[in-house]
Design a protein around this motif. Structure first.
Motif, PDB file in Angstrom:
ATOM      1  N   CYS A  34      11.732 -40.753  40.205  1.00 43.31           N
ATOM      2  CA  CYS A  34      11.230 -39.444  39.751  1.00 43.31           C
ATOM      3  C   CYS A  34       9.857 -39.620  39.113  1.00 43.31           C
ATOM      4  O   CYS A  34       9.439 -40.737  38.802  1.00 43.31           O
ATOM      5  CB  CYS A  34      12.211 -38.806  38.758  1.00 43.31           C
ATOM      6  N   HIS A  58      12.550 -45.994  36.099  1.00 45.60           N
ATOM      7  CA  HIS A  58      12.910 -44.682  36.665  1.00 45.60           C
ATOM      8  C   HIS A  58      12.128 -44.443  37.955  1.00 45.60           C
ATOM      9  O   HIS A  58      11.326 -43.505  38.042  1.00 45.60           O
ATOM     10  CB  HIS A  58      12.626 -43.561  35.659  1.00 45.60           C
ATOM     11  N   ASP A  94      11.156 -37.529  34.617  1.00 44.76           N
ATOM     12  CA  ASP A  94      11.320 -36.136  35.040  1.00 44.76           C
ATOM     13  C   ASP A  94      12.578 -36.005  35.906  1.00 44.76           C
ATOM     14  O   ASP A  94      12.520 -35.621  37.071  1.00 44.76           O
ATOM     15  CB  ASP A  94      10.066 -35.680  35.796  1.00 44.76           C
ATOM     16  N   ASN A  95      13.733 -36.352  35.314  1.00 45.07           N
ATOM     17  CA  ASN A  95      15.018 -36.155  35.997  1.00 45.07           C
ATOM     18  C   ASN A  95      15.872 -35.227  35.123  1.00 45.07           C
ATOM     19  O   ASN A  95      15.393 -34.730  34.084  1.00 45.07           O
ATOM     20  CB  ASN A  95      15.722 -37.506  36.237  1.00 45.07           C
ATOM     21  N   ASP A  96      17.118 -34.975  35.554  1.00 43.69           N
ATOM     22  CA  ASP A  96      17.942 -33.984  34.839  1.00 43.69           C
ATOM     23  C   ASP A  96      18.070 -34.317  33.353  1.00 43.69           C
ATOM     24  O   ASP A  96      17.896 -33.451  32.490  1.00 43.69           O
ATOM     25  CB  ASP A  96      19.346 -33.898  35.462  1.00 43.69           C
ATOM     26  N   LYS A  97      18.381 -35.572  33.058  1.00 41.40           N
ATOM     27  CA  LYS A  97      18.591 -35.943  31.651  1.00 41.40           C
ATOM     28  C   LYS A  97      17.296 -35.886  30.861  1.00 41.40           C
ATOM     29  O   LYS A  97      17.278 -35.444  29.715  1.00 41.40           O
ATOM     30  CB  LYS A  97      19.189 -37.350  31.597  1.00 41.40           C
ATOM     31  N   GLU A 130      23.183 -29.651  22.866  1.00 43.34           N
ATOM     32  CA  GLU A 130      23.183 -28.758  24.036  1.00 43.34           C
ATOM     33  C   GLU A 130      23.568 -27.326  23.682  1.00 43.34           C
ATOM     34  O   GLU A 130      23.145 -26.396  24.358  1.00 43.34           O
ATOM     35  CB  GLU A 130      24.136 -29.301  25.095  1.00 43.34           C
ATOM     36  N   SER A 166       3.014 -32.637  33.708  1.00 38.95           N
ATOM     37  CA  SER A 166       3.804 -33.415  34.632  1.00 38.95           C
ATOM     38  C   SER A 166       2.897 -34.415  35.330  1.00 38.95           C
ATOM     39  O   SER A 166       1.745 -34.117  35.660  1.00 38.95           O
ATOM     40  CB  SER A 166       4.527 -32.409  35.527  1.00 38.95           C
ATOM     41  N   GLU A 221      13.957 -30.181  26.663  1.00 42.18           N
ATOM     42  CA  GLU A 221      14.326 -28.871  26.105  1.00 42.18           C
ATOM     43  C   GLU A 221      14.794 -29.010  24.654  1.00 42.18           C
ATOM     44  O   GLU A 221      14.477 -28.178  23.799  1.00 42.18           O
ATOM     45  CB  GLU A 221      15.412 -28.203  26.964  1.00 42.18           C
ATOM     46  N   ARG A 235      14.760 -33.930  31.486  1.00 39.25           N
ATOM     47  CA  ARG A 235      14.401 -32.521  31.251  1.00 39.25           C
ATOM     48  C   ARG A 235      15.281 -31.904  30.169  1.00 39.25           C
ATOM     49  O   ARG A 235      14.826 -31.056  29.394  1.00 39.25           O
ATOM     50  CB  ARG A 235      14.506 -31.721  32.566  1.00 39.25           C
ATOM     51  N   LYS A 236      16.544 -32.345  30.079  1.00 39.98           N
ATOM     52  CA  LYS A 236      17.403 -31.860  28.993  1.00 39.98           C
ATOM     53  C   LYS A 236      16.860 -32.338  27.642  1.00 39.98           C
ATOM     54  O   LYS A 236      16.765 -31.550  26.690  1.00 39.98           O
ATOM     55  CB  LYS A 236      18.843 -32.356  29.199  1.00 39.98           C
TER      56      LYS A 236
END
Ligand code: NAD
Ligand code: ZN
Ligand code: ZN
Length: 238
Positions: free
Chosen positions: A120, A117, A158-161, A233, A109, A167, A163-164
């Protein structure tokens, strides 16, 4: 892991025999579905008494129809990983895996923000793959392959999308889908480790190659590239 399954069983898991043959052509052999598969003789010549009837099969989810023996021939031409992809609509059945050589995926990180962006920090992925010998799944088995530009550094917001996406990239890495061995379209070098259709951003603060930020569509684009390899997902649900 799934490679021990017999090809006929893989076909029968994801296709069912249709009773009334539609008045259409098979997308693989281009002949009418009411005619036998062009692969009938080829498969029986190989000595294996195929248990698969020369009938028309229908995919269980998307419903597309084609000769079962044509689909068997297509499967036997590929990596034989226990998964099928409908040649009409590209729906994937089972877990598609690739031919990425052994290596390491590391995640770090970074506090600094990416262009576009500002709210973040940044996720850094480092891929390391050492040179080695090609396996039976590669273009020239037994020959060496090279690794140019490794370790390769990649960046996500490093935001929700972001990080998805991270993964899903981990799933793609485990399934050997991020890289493959082939000819680099940039350098023309054969027998080398190349990206496999899932785009990565390899520049953090610049955009000299076109693979940098800002790019407002990047996360959506890479999500659809992951989906076209069967990584969605759904793979993250327990
Ligand atoms: P390639 O040239 O066969 O192209 C495959 C895909 O990768 C294409 O979709 C292309 O758009 C994409 N791509 C090309 N250059 C890229 C880049 N710099 N960053 C992200 N994606 C890129 O694939 P390849 O041979 O694996 O890579 C292309 C070249 O980029 C190679 O010469 C490689 O050495 C170099 N590269 C260097 C680094 C580095 O960190 N030094 C990182 C990535 C790629
Ligand atoms: Zn056919
Ligand atoms: Zn389909």
């Amino acid at each position: 892991a799934a490679s021990a399954q017999r090809p006929e069983e893989v076909i029968q898991r994801y296709m069912e025999v249709v009773a009334g043959v539609p008045d259409e052509d098979c997308i693989i052999c281009m002949d009418q579905l009411s005619n036998p598969s062009g692969y009938e003789t080829a498969s029986s010549e190989e000595g294996g008494q195929s248990t698969l009837p020369d009938t028309v099969g229908k995919f269980i989810k998307c419903g597309h129809t084609l000769h079962m023996l044509c689909m068997l021939a297509m499967y036997n031409n590929g990596t034989k990983d226990g998964s099928l992809q409908c040649p009409s609509c590209k729906t994937i059945y089972g877990e598609k895996t690739g031919t990425q050589p052994k290596g390491k995926m590391e995640i770090y990180s970074i506090a600094q923000s990416l262009p576009g962006h500002p709210d973040c920090g940044t996720i850094q992925i480092i891929y390391s793959i050492p040179p080695g010998l090609q396996g039976p799944e590669h273009p020239n088995p037994g020959q060496p392959f090279t690794c140019r530009g490794f370790p390769r550094f990649c960046f996500l917001p490093d935001n929700d999308k972001g990080r998805k996406v991270l993964e899903l990239l981990k799933v793609a890495w485990m399934r050997r889908l991020i890289f493959t061995v082939g000819t680099s379209s940039t350098t023309g070098e054969p027998d080398t480790v190349v990206w496999n259709g899932i785009h990565h951003k390899t520049e953090m603060m610049s955009n000299l190659s076109g693979h940098g930020y800002p790019d407002p569509n990047y996360l959506d684009n890479v999500l659809s590239e992951l989906a076209s390899q069967g990584v969605t997902e759904d793979c993250l649900k327990p």
